[in-house]
Design an enzyme around this catalytic site. Structure first.
Site, PDB file in Angstrom:
ATOM      1  CB  ALA A 169     -12.253  -7.753  14.379  1.00 48.56           C
TER       2      ALA A 169
ATOM      3  N   GLY B 173       0.709  -1.172   0.027  1.00 49.38           N
ATOM      4  CA  GLY B 173       0.055  -0.105   0.144  1.00 49.38           C
ATOM      5  C   GLY B 173       0.904   1.219  -0.025  1.00 49.38           C
TER       6      GLY B 173
ATOM      7  CG  ASN C 227       0.644   1.360   4.923  1.00 48.24           C
ATOM      8  OD1 ASN C 227       0.468   2.110   5.848  1.00 48.24           O
ATOM      9  ND2 ASN C 227       0.319   1.716   3.643  1.00 48.24           N
TER      10      ASN C 227
ATOM     11  CB  SER D 268      -5.526   1.079  13.967  1.00 46.01           C
ATOM     12  OG  SER D 268      -6.598   2.105  14.248  1.00 46.01           O
TER      13      SER D 268
ATOM     14  CB  SER E  28       0.539   4.115  -4.475  1.00 48.38           C
ATOM     15  OG  SER E  28      -0.937   3.432  -3.874  1.00 48.38           O
ATOM     16  NE  ARG E  29      -4.924   4.786  -1.828  1.00 47.41           N
ATOM     17  CZ  ARG E  29      -6.055   4.603  -1.997  1.00 47.41           C
ATOM     18  NH1 ARG E  29      -6.555   5.690  -2.985  1.00 47.41           N
ATOM     19  NH2 ARG E  29      -6.907   3.742  -1.797  1.00 47.41           N
TER      20      ARG E  29
ATOM     21  CE1 TYR F  43      -8.654   0.139   9.244  1.00 45.00           C
ATOM     22  CE2 TYR F  43      -8.981   1.120  11.414  1.00 45.00           C
ATOM     23  CZ  TYR F  43      -8.430   0.820  10.344  1.00 45.00           C
ATOM     24  OH  TYR F  43      -7.199   1.518  10.141  1.00 45.00           O
TER      25      TYR F  43
END
Length: 255
Positions: free
Chosen positions: A157, A12, A90, A142, A14-15, A155
């Site tokens: 979990a 992940g 990521n 997170s 690219s941004r 999310y």
């Protein structure tokens, strides 16, 4: 530079946080594989920026939810950049829905990408890491994995699973010279939490001890620290980057 002669794969990349991580690792001397699933132009922009600064990078397509794609990403990184020493897991998605309204696919797709991606990519890198007796895995989790928020059961979990996996992987892999740690961002201006921040941003800021959201660069610098030599005696750790939000009791504060 701290990461000279090291190769990193950032999923992940690219941004958002992933992009910032790619740029920072490259600035510290690493060759970087910028993974993307669908945003090829953005990944190529990251590669171009790294190369313009004198670094080396490639864009690598792949869906982290696919075990076969994860293996292919690792193999291509090793073949084109000459090795692999750092894996930053990521890539992630969010589908915020109340539990009562949640469809099976809302649950499955978030778990398969967020936690499944961490498992798939870590497993794909292990043979190489174990053979060279060296490797660093940094999982982007997170604070939601330690707490809860309305509409984010899937999310939260998935991130809680990442935290548990990080601890277990660290214990299993330490004898091979492989370190596994995680970073737990709070509210940062990424696509995943953009809607939440826009709707309740002012109220959320008031409840954070540091009274502001994290910058993407704050999270990236913590990831780079865990990826580098300055954290060489750390494994199984979970570092929060949340402005003190998870340190306090309750969700309100006196004026």
């Amino acid at each position: 530079m701290k990461l000279s002669n090291k190769v990193a794969l950032v999923t992940g990349g690219s941004r958002g946080i992933g992009r910032a991580v790619c740029l920072l690792l490259a600035a510290q001397g690493a060759y970087v594989a910028v993974n993307y699933r669908s945003s090829r132009p953005q990944a190529e922009e990251v590669v171009a920026e790294i190369e313009a600064a004198g670094g080396k990078a490639i864009a690598v397509a792949g869906d982290v939810a696919s075990p076969a794609d994860a293996v292919a990403m690792v193999e291509r990184t090793i073949a084109e950049l000459g090795g692999l020493h750092i894996l930053v897991n990521n890539a992630g998605v969010a589908k915020d829905v109340l539990i009562f309204n949640m469809e099976p696919d809302d649950w499955r797709s978030v778990m398969e990408t967020n936690f499944g991606g961490v498992f798939n990519c870590t497993k794909a890198a292990l043979s190489h890491f174990m053979s060279q007796r060296e490797g660093v895995v940094v999982n982007v989790s997170s604070v939601m994995g330690e707490r809860g928020w309305v509409g984010q059961s899937n999310y939260a979990a998935s991130k809680g699973a990442i935290n548990a996996f990080t601890r277990t992987a660290a214990v299993e892999l330490a004898r091979f010279g492989i370190r596994v740690n995680s970073v737990l961002p709070g509210f940062a201006p990424t696509d995943l939490v953009a809607g939440l921040v826009e709707k309740g941003g002012k109220g959320i800021k008031k409840q954070l001890p540091m009274r502001d959201f994290a910058r993407i660069e704050d999270v990236a610098s913590t990831i780079a620290f865990l990826a580098g030599p300055d954290s060489s005696y750390m494994t199984g750790s979970a570092l929060t980057v949340d402005g003190g939000g998870s340190a306090q009791l309750g969700i309100g504060r006196p004026d």
